[in-house]
Write an enzyme that holds these catalytic residues in place. Structure first.
Site, PDB file in Angstrom:
ATOM      1  CD  GLU A  44      -2.851  -1.302   2.297  1.00 54.20           C
ATOM      2  OE1 GLU A  44      -3.126  -0.168   3.155  1.00 54.20           O
ATOM      3  OE2 GLU A  44      -3.127  -2.564   2.615  1.00 54.20           O
ATOM      4  CG  ASN A  73      -0.699  -6.805  -1.563  1.00 55.41           C
ATOM      5  OD1 ASN A  73      -1.257  -7.199  -2.312  1.00 55.41           O
ATOM      6  ND2 ASN A  73      -1.061  -6.740  -0.267  1.00 55.41           N
ATOM      7  CG  HIS A 113      -9.722  -5.762   1.790  1.00 53.86           C
ATOM      8  ND1 HIS A 113      -9.940  -6.766   2.495  1.00 53.86           N
ATOM      9  CD2 HIS A 113      -8.425  -5.320   1.719  1.00 53.86           C
ATOM     10  CE1 HIS A 113      -8.699  -7.104   2.884  1.00 53.86           C
ATOM     11  NE2 HIS A 113      -7.847  -6.513   2.525  1.00 53.86           N
ATOM     12  CD  GLU A 143      -4.215  -7.741   1.851  1.00 53.29           C
ATOM     13  OE1 GLU A 143      -5.209  -7.001   2.383  1.00 53.29           O
ATOM     14  OE2 GLU A 143      -3.130  -7.499   1.957  1.00 53.29           O
ATOM     15  CG  ASP A 157     -12.271  -8.983   3.226  1.00 52.94           C
ATOM     16  OD1 ASP A 157     -12.341  -8.112   2.630  1.00 52.94           O
ATOM     17  OD2 ASP A 157     -11.459  -9.153   4.148  1.00 52.94           O
TER      18      ASP A 157
HETATM   19  O1  9MR Z   1      -6.566  -8.294   8.674  1.00 50.78           O
HETATM   20  C1  9MR Z   1      -5.525  -7.715   9.220  1.00 50.78           C
HETATM   21  C2  9MR Z   1      -5.780  -7.199  10.686  1.00 50.78           C
HETATM   22  O2  9MR Z   1      -6.025  -8.568  11.554  1.00 50.78           O
HETATM   23  C3  9MR Z   1      -4.546  -6.542  11.396  1.00 50.78           C
HETATM   24  O3  9MR Z   1      -4.829  -6.131  12.657  1.00 50.78           O
HETATM   25  C4  9MR Z   1      -4.177  -5.294  10.679  1.00 50.78           C
HETATM   26  C5  9MR Z   1      -3.010  -4.670  11.128  1.00 50.78           C
HETATM   27  O4  9MR Z   1      -1.863  -5.615  10.942  1.00 50.78           O
HETATM   28  O5  9MR Z   1      -4.027  -5.791   9.249  1.00 50.78           O
HETATM   29  C6  9MR Z   1      -5.064  -6.473   8.657  1.00 50.78           C
HETATM   30  O6  9MR Z   1      -4.667  -6.779   7.241  1.00 50.78           O
HETATM   31  C7  9MR Z   1      -4.396  -5.856   6.443  1.00 50.78           C
HETATM   32  C8  9MR Z   1      -3.363  -6.236   5.414  1.00 50.78           C
HETATM   33  O7  9MR Z   1      -2.270  -6.528   6.128  1.00 50.78           O
HETATM   34  C9  9MR Z   1      -3.203  -4.947   4.213  1.00 50.78           C
HETATM   35  N1  9MR Z   1      -4.484  -4.916   3.488  1.00 50.78           N
HETATM   36  C10 9MR Z   1      -5.376  -4.542   4.500  1.00 50.78           C
HETATM   37  C11 9MR Z   1      -5.791  -5.651   5.620  1.00 50.78           C
HETATM   38  C12 9MR Z   1      -6.984  -5.304   6.134  1.00 50.78           C
HETATM   39  O8  9MR Z   1      -6.816  -4.016   7.067  1.00 50.78           O
END
Ligand code: 9MR
Length: 368
Positions: free
Chosen positions: A152, A195, A231, A262, A264
Site C-alpha cells: 500500500e 501489493n 476488500h 486479499e 473479502d
Molecule cells: O486483517 C489484518 C488485521 O487483523 C490486522 O490487525 C491489521 C494490522 O496488522 O492488518 C489487517 O490486514 C490488512 C493487510 O495486512 C493489508 N491490507 C489491508 C488488510 C486489512 O486491514
C-alpha cells in the site's frame, strides 16, 4: 443425510456436492494452474480446533495475516520475534501449501513501529530497513514463494501520488526500489510483489499504481508481480468481471504476474439474498482475474466468518468470507469452484486435450 442436515440448518441454497462433500478448492485450483489461498492466524491454529482442517483441506497457499509484519517481527530494533510466523510456515509446509510472505514494508505510517517512524536521519533509516529485510526475508529464504515487499505505497485518500511516511520524507520515492533490491539480494528465489488496495475498480488510484509500476520497471527494480487486494463492500465498490479483467490485463501486459491477494466481500445484514449476491461478486472477481493467463493466485483474507478483521473494522454481521461462523460452506464456495473449473487446463493425452489441440491447430491453419 449430513448434507441435507447442513442445508436445512444453514438455509443456504447450496448446489449438490458443495462444501463438505464437494471437491476441495485446492484440487480444482490445481487443475486451473492457480494457487488458492487464505490469510491465516497462528493463534487460531492453537485455539480453534475446527480452523486448521478447513484451512489445510481447502487451500494450497497461506498468507500470514499479521505474523510477518514489522511490528510483530521486530518490535524493537534488533529484537526479532519469529515464533508465530514460524508456526504458520511450518504448518504450510506440513500440508503442501505455499507461503505468501506479507509484508516487509507496509508503507502506512501507523503500521511502521514507532522507533522507525521517529527516525529522521536518512542513513539510520536505511540501516533499519536493511537490517529488517535481511533478517525477515533471510529467515524464510527459500520457504516463502512470493513476498509482498511493499504494501500500500499509494496515498489512500487522494489515490494519486505516494502515501507520506518517514521513508518518503527522508529517502524520497526511491525507498520503494531500495526495499525491492534488498529483498532480491536476500532471497533471490522469491517472487517479489507490490501489493495495493482499492484499485480493482479502476480509476485514479489504479492509474497511479500503473504509473508507479511502470516507473519501477523502467528503472530496473526487481519487481515480479502485482498484488491486488479485493476488500469489497457490496454496493460500494463492486467491480464488474470485465473491469477486473481490464485491470489485471494492464499489469500482465507489462510482463508481470498478478494475484488477487486479499479478497473479502462484505454484505450488510439487510441486503436481500446477500449470500447469493456475495457469490456472484466472488465469481466476478475470480472470473476477471482468471481470464488473464498471468493471474496465478487467488487469496481470501481469511476463510471463516468466525474470524475476520471486518468484525473489528465494521462490527459483526458482514459475513465476508467463504465459510460461515460454523465452518459451513456458503454459496460463494461453489462460485469459486465453478470459476476455477472453467479455467481447468486439460491434461495432456486426454480426449479434451486432443480436441482442444486440434481446434487450435485448425485455427492456426485458417489464419495462415
Ligand atoms: O486483517 C489484518 C488485521 O487483523 C490486522 O490487525 C491489521 C494490522 O496488522 O492488518 C489487517 O490486514 C490488512 C493487510 O495486512 C493489508 N491490507 C489491508 C488488510 C486489512 O486491514
Amino acid at each position: 443425510m449430513v448434507a441435507l442436515l447442513l442445508l436445512a440448518r444453514t438455509g443456504h441454497a447450496l448446489p449438490v456436492g458443495a462444501g463438505a462433500g464437494g471437491e476441495p478448492l485446492r484440487a480444482v485450483a490445481a487443475r486451473a494452474g492457480v494457487a488458492i489461498g487464505a490469510a491465516a492466524r497462528a493463534l487460531l491454529l492453537e485455539t480453534d480446533p475446527r480452523y486448521a482442517p478447513v484451512l489445510a483441506g481447502e487451500f494450497d497457499s497461506l498468507t500470514p495475516e499479521i505474523e510477518m509484519k514489522w511490528p510483530q517481527t521486530e518490535p524493537e530494533p534488533g529484537r526479532f520475534v519469529f515464533g508465530p510466523a514460524d508456526a504458520l510456515v511450518d504448518f504450510a509446509e506440513a500440508h503442501g501449501m505455499r507461503v505468501r510472505g506479507h509484508t516487509l514494508l507496509w508503507a502506512d505510517p501507523v503500521r511502521i513501529p514507532d522507533y522507525v517512524a521517529r527516525t529522521g536521519d536518512p542513513e539510520a533509516l536505511r540501516t533499519l530497513l536493511r537490517n529488517h529485510i535481511t533478517a525477515v526475508a533471510g529467515r524464510y529464504r527459500g520457504r516463502v514463494e512470493a513476498w509482498d515487499v511493499v504494501n500500500e505505497p499509494l496515498d489512500p485518500i487522494r489515490g494519486t501520488g505516494l502515501r507520506s511516511n518517514v521513508f518518503l520524507e527522508h529517502l524520497g520515492p526511491a525507498y520503494i526500489g531500495e526495499a525491492f533490491r534488498l529483498a532480491r539480494e536476500v532471497d533471490p528465489s522469491a517472487q517479489l510483489f507490490l501489493n495495493e488496495i482499492g484499485v480493482l475498480s479502476g480509476g485514479p488510484k489504479f492509474e497511479a499504481l500503473l504509473d508507479l509500476v511502470r516507473d519501477l520497471l523502467a528503472t530496473g527494480v526487481p519487481l515480479d508481480g502485482v498484488g491486488l487486494q479485493g476488500h469489497i463492500f457490496a454496493g460500494l465498490n463492486t467491480p464488474s468481471r470485465e473491469r477486473v479483467e481490464e485491470v489485471v490485463r494492464s499489469f500482465a501486459d507489462l510482463g508481470l504476474v498478478v494475484e488477487l491477494t486479499e479478497i473479502d466481500v462484505s454484505v450488510g445484514p439487510a441486503v436481500p439474498d446477500r449470500l447469493e449476491l456475495q457469490a456472484r461478486i466472488v465469481g466476478d472477481l475470480l472470473g476477471g482475474c482468471l481470464a488473464v493467463e498471468a493471474c496465478r493466485g487467488i487469496t481470501f483474507w481469511g476463510f471463516t466468518d468466525r474470524h475476520t478483521w471486518i468484525d473489528d473494522f465494521l462490527g459483526p454481521g458482514r459475513a465476508p468470507l467463504l465459510f460461515d461462523a460454523e465452518y459451513r460452506p456458503k454459496p460463494a464456495v461453489e462460485a469459486v469452484r465453478a470459476t476455477l473449473a472453467a479455467r481447468a487446463v486439460p491434461e495432456p493425452g486426454t480426449g479434451l486435450a486432443l480436441a482442444t489441440g486440434l481446434a487450435a491447430l485448425a485455427a492456426t491453419r485458417r489464419r495462415a
